[in-house]
Design an enzyme around this catalytic site. Sequence first.
Site, PDB file in Angstrom:
ATOM      1  N   PRO A  51      38.160  46.993  39.995  1.00  0.00           N
ATOM      2  CA  PRO A  51      38.430  48.141  39.125  1.00  0.00           C
ATOM      3  C   PRO A  51      39.920  48.276  38.795  1.00  0.00           C
ATOM      4  O   PRO A  51      40.277  48.926  37.815  1.00  0.00           O
ATOM      5  CB  PRO A  51      37.964  49.349  39.954  1.00  0.00           C
ATOM      6  CG  PRO A  51      37.104  48.805  41.042  1.00  0.00           C
ATOM      7  CD  PRO A  51      37.562  47.401  41.283  1.00  0.00           C
ATOM      8  N   ASP A  94      30.758  36.690  15.466  1.00  0.00           N
ATOM      9  CA  ASP A  94      30.744  37.739  16.479  1.00  0.00           C
ATOM     10  C   ASP A  94      31.558  38.937  16.060  1.00  0.00           C
ATOM     11  O   ASP A  94      32.642  38.825  15.514  1.00  0.00           O
ATOM     12  CB  ASP A  94      31.317  37.227  17.801  1.00  0.00           C
ATOM     13  CG  ASP A  94      30.335  36.344  18.539  1.00  0.00           C
ATOM     14  OD1 ASP A  94      29.152  36.361  18.175  1.00  0.00           O
ATOM     15  OD2 ASP A  94      30.763  35.651  19.468  1.00  0.00           O
ATOM     16  N   ARG A 129      28.864  31.254  26.833  1.00  0.00           N
ATOM     17  CA  ARG A 129      28.332  31.100  25.477  1.00  0.00           C
ATOM     18  C   ARG A 129      29.364  30.493  24.520  1.00  0.00           C
ATOM     19  O   ARG A 129      29.004  30.024  23.444  1.00  0.00           O
ATOM     20  CB  ARG A 129      27.814  32.436  24.936  1.00  0.00           C
ATOM     21  CG  ARG A 129      28.874  33.483  24.772  1.00  0.00           C
ATOM     22  CD  ARG A 129      28.294  34.838  24.386  1.00  0.00           C
ATOM     23  NE  ARG A 129      27.799  34.881  23.017  1.00  0.00           N
ATOM     24  CZ  ARG A 129      28.572  34.988  21.945  1.00  0.00           C
ATOM     25  NH1 ARG A 129      29.894  35.043  22.064  1.00  0.00           N
ATOM     26  NH2 ARG A 129      28.048  35.032  20.737  1.00  0.00           N
ATOM     27  N   GLU A 135      34.964  48.671  49.875  1.00  0.00           N
ATOM     28  CA  GLU A 135      36.149  49.206  49.206  1.00  0.00           C
ATOM     29  C   GLU A 135      36.942  48.111  48.491  1.00  0.00           C
ATOM     30  O   GLU A 135      37.915  48.410  47.791  1.00  0.00           O
ATOM     31  CB  GLU A 135      37.051  49.932  50.201  1.00  0.00           C
ATOM     32  CG  GLU A 135      36.453  51.222  50.742  1.00  0.00           C
ATOM     33  CD  GLU A 135      35.932  52.140  49.652  1.00  0.00           C
ATOM     34  OE1 GLU A 135      36.711  52.525  48.783  1.00  0.00           O
ATOM     35  OE2 GLU A 135      34.726  52.464  49.680  1.00  0.00           O
TER      36      GLU A 135
HETATM   37  C1  9D3 Z   1      33.512  54.362  45.951  1.00  0.00           C
HETATM   38  C2  9D3 Z   1      34.619  53.401  46.091  1.00  0.00           C
HETATM   39  N1  9D3 Z   1      35.785  53.812  45.313  1.00  0.00           N
HETATM   40  C3  9D3 Z   1      36.624  54.676  46.160  1.00  0.00           C
HETATM   41  C4  9D3 Z   1      37.510  55.551  45.378  1.00  0.00           C
HETATM   42  C5  9D3 Z   1      36.578  52.663  44.826  1.00  0.00           C
HETATM   43  C6  9D3 Z   1      35.756  51.529  44.372  1.00  0.00           C
HETATM   44  C7  9D3 Z   1      35.701  50.360  45.111  1.00  0.00           C
HETATM   45  C8  9D3 Z   1      34.923  49.305  44.680  1.00  0.00           C
HETATM   46  C9  9D3 Z   1      35.053  51.592  43.188  1.00  0.00           C
HETATM   47  C10 9D3 Z   1      34.261  50.520  42.751  1.00  0.00           C
HETATM   48  C11 9D3 Z   1      34.198  49.379  43.503  1.00  0.00           C
HETATM   49  C12 9D3 Z   1      33.349  48.239  43.065  1.00  0.00           C
HETATM   50  N2  9D3 Z   1      33.668  47.790  41.709  1.00  0.00           N
HETATM   51  C13 9D3 Z   1      34.001  46.537  41.424  1.00  0.00           C
HETATM   52  O1  9D3 Z   1      34.034  45.710  42.317  1.00  0.00           O
HETATM   53  C14 9D3 Z   1      34.346  46.191  40.064  1.00  0.00           C
HETATM   54  C15 9D3 Z   1      34.359  46.966  38.860  1.00  0.00           C
HETATM   55  C16 9D3 Z   1      34.056  48.336  38.592  1.00  0.00           C
HETATM   56  O2  9D3 Z   1      33.655  49.131  39.452  1.00  0.00           O
HETATM   57  N3  9D3 Z   1      34.206  48.780  37.313  1.00  0.00           N
HETATM   58  C17 9D3 Z   1      34.613  47.970  36.290  1.00  0.00           C
HETATM   59  N4  9D3 Z   1      34.924  46.698  36.493  1.00  0.00           N
HETATM   60  C18 9D3 Z   1      34.794  46.212  37.769  1.00  0.00           C
HETATM   61  S1  9D3 Z   1      35.152  44.655  38.218  1.00  0.00           S
HETATM   62  C19 9D3 Z   1      34.758  44.899  39.799  1.00  0.00           C
END
Ligand code: 9D3
Length: 249
Positions: free
Chosen positions: A89, A169, A154, A116
Site C-alpha cells: 500500500p 486500449d 497481455r 502488516e
Molecule cells: C489493516 C492493516 N493496515 C494497518 C493500518 C495496513 C495494511 C497492511 C497490509 C493494509 C493493507 C495491507 C495489505 N495490502 C497489500 O498488501 C497491498 C495493497 C493494498 O492494500 N492496496 C492497494 N495496493 C496494494 S499492493 C499490496
Amino acid sequence: MRIDVLSLFPEFFAASAEVGVVGRAIRQGLLQLHCHTPRDYTRDRHRRVDDRTFGGGPGMVMQVEPLREALTQVRAMAPEPALSIYLSPQGERLTQARVRQLAELPRLLLLCGRYEGVDERLVEHEIDLELSIGDYVLSGGELAAAVLIDAVGRLQEGALNRSESAAQDSFEDGLLDCPHYSRPEQDDYGAVPQVLMSGDHVAIERWRRKQALGRTWLRRPDLLARKSLTARERALLEEFRREWLAEQQ
Ligand code: 9D3
C-alpha cells in the site's frame, strides 16, 4: 518474460496462469509464471515466516530470513536479471505507462506481503520497486500481483490477436473507450445508435471518437486535463457537450 512470485498463497495464481489472454500467453510460451512460498525456505521445523511487530501493537510482520533465502534461491533459478517488486500500500501507484515499461523486461520477481507487511530492512536491501494498485485496502499483495501479471502478460509480443490490439486500449491514448453494442438492433432496453448501422465508416469513427472524448470529460476529467486535444477533437468534444447539456434540460 519470466515472472517469479513469492507468496504465502502460491495457489492463488492458478487462475492467472490458466484463463484468458494471459493463460494463452503462458501456453504459447510467451510468458513463464513460477510461484513459490517462503515457507519452503524456512529453517525452523514450524516453517514460521512471521513474528510480532517490534514496538508493540497488533499484527504480525513477515521476517527477513525466510524472504532473503527465498529471494536468493529463486533469483538463482534462471540466468536473467530480475527486477524485484514489492506489492504494498506504500508503493507508487501502478499506471499503464509503468506497465508498458515493465513489460519490456526479461524477468520480474514479485513479493506479496501478508499481515502488516514485510520487515522494512528486507525492502531496503532487496527491493527495486514498490507498487500499489490503488487507494483501497486489500488483505494482502496477491491480488495486486495478479493485476500486474495480467497487465504485463497481455503486452507480451504475440499475446494479443488483432481484435485485442493494445493500440486500441483505453489509457494508451489517454481516453476512455466509446460505448459498444451488439445484436439485436432493437431491444426492450432500446435501439442501437443509428450511425453504427449506417455502414459509413468515416461517420462511425467520428462518432466513436466523440463518445470517447465525451465520456472522458464526464467521468474522468483528470485524464482529459493531462491530454492535449487536436482542433478536430476539441470540436468533437464541444459538439458532445452541447448535445449533453441540451439533454439535461
Ligand atoms: C489493516 C492493516 N493496515 C494497518 C493500518 C495496513 C495494511 C497492511 C497490509 C493494509 C493493507 C495491507 C495489505 N495490502 C497489500 O498488501 C497491498 C495493497 C493494498 O492494500 N492496496 C492497494 N495496493 C496494494 S499492493 C499490496
